[in-house]
Write a protein that holds these residues in place. Structure first.
Motif, PDB file in Angstrom:
ATOM      1  N   SER A   1       5.778   1.945  -3.174  1.00  0.00           N
ATOM      2  CA  SER A   1       5.088   1.163  -4.186  1.00  0.00           C
ATOM      3  C   SER A   1       4.915  -0.264  -3.676  1.00  0.00           C
ATOM      4  O   SER A   1       5.697  -0.742  -2.859  1.00  0.00           O
ATOM      5  CB  SER A   1       5.875   1.180  -5.501  1.00  0.00           C
TER       6      SER A   1
ATOM      7  N   SER B   1       5.594  -2.998  -5.103  1.00  0.00           N
ATOM      8  CA  SER B   1       6.628  -3.934  -5.560  1.00  0.00           C
ATOM      9  C   SER B   1       7.816  -3.986  -4.611  1.00  0.00           C
ATOM     10  O   SER B   1       8.572  -4.947  -4.637  1.00  0.00           O
ATOM     11  CB  SER B   1       7.099  -3.560  -6.960  1.00  0.00           C
TER      12      SER B   1
ATOM     13  N   VAL C   1       5.256   0.704 -10.240  1.00  0.00           N
ATOM     14  CA  VAL C   1       4.345  -0.304 -10.767  1.00  0.00           C
ATOM     15  C   VAL C   1       2.975   0.335 -10.845  1.00  0.00           C
ATOM     16  O   VAL C   1       2.416   0.765  -9.848  1.00  0.00           O
ATOM     17  CB  VAL C   1       4.306  -1.546  -9.845  1.00  0.00           C
TER      18      VAL C   1
ATOM     19  N   LYS D   1       3.433   2.388 -18.801  1.00  0.00           N
ATOM     20  CA  LYS D   1       4.409   1.434 -19.301  1.00  0.00           C
ATOM     21  C   LYS D   1       5.709   2.177 -19.512  1.00  0.00           C
ATOM     22  O   LYS D   1       5.704   3.361 -19.836  1.00  0.00           O
ATOM     23  CB  LYS D   1       3.942   0.821 -20.628  1.00  0.00           C
TER      24      LYS D   1
END
Length: 127
Positions: A92, A94, A111, A116
């Motif tokens: 990812s 992040s 991410v 969410k």
């Protein structure tokens, strides 16, 4: 040194009576001999040599540090265009920015633009 009381002054020896020749000889042995012009010149040359070698050593150290910094900048310029580590397709974005994940302290959270994290269901206030 006679000023600090470590070695008595020679003027005290001259005022002593003649019967204390052993004491006068001992005091004369304690007094440092004044260096001659040859010894003073040797000391000056020695100090000059030490100073010049110190300056040459500092110049060598600064030059070596300069060469190391120049090489580091040159390597940085040549590797700036190419990525150092190829990113895997499953990683990812992040993880590159999160040092805690890199150290393994925090879990890696996905991410994504549309996803969410799920929130726990809240109880109604009446129960």
């Amino acid at each position: 040194m006679a000023l600090f009381g470590l070695i008595p002054d020679r003027s005290a020896e001259q005022a002593a009576p003649a019967g204390d020749s052993a004491e006068a000889a001992r005091m004369a042995a304690l007094q440092p001999a004044h260096p001659g012009p040859r010894e003073l010149r040797a000391q000056a040359v020695h100090r000059l040599q030490i100073g010049l070698f110190g300056l040459a050593g500092m110049l060598l150290i600064v030059s070596l540090a300069n060469v190391i910094m120049d090489r580091a900048k040159q390597v940085e310029r040549t590797t700036a265009g190419t990525p150092a580590v190829a990113a895997s397709p499953s990683a990812s974005p992040s993880t590159a920015n999160d040092p805690l994940v890199d150290m393994g302290v925090a879990p890696e959270l996905p991410v994504g633009g549309g996803t969410k994290p799920a929130r726990p269901a809240q109880r109604p206030p009446g129960n």
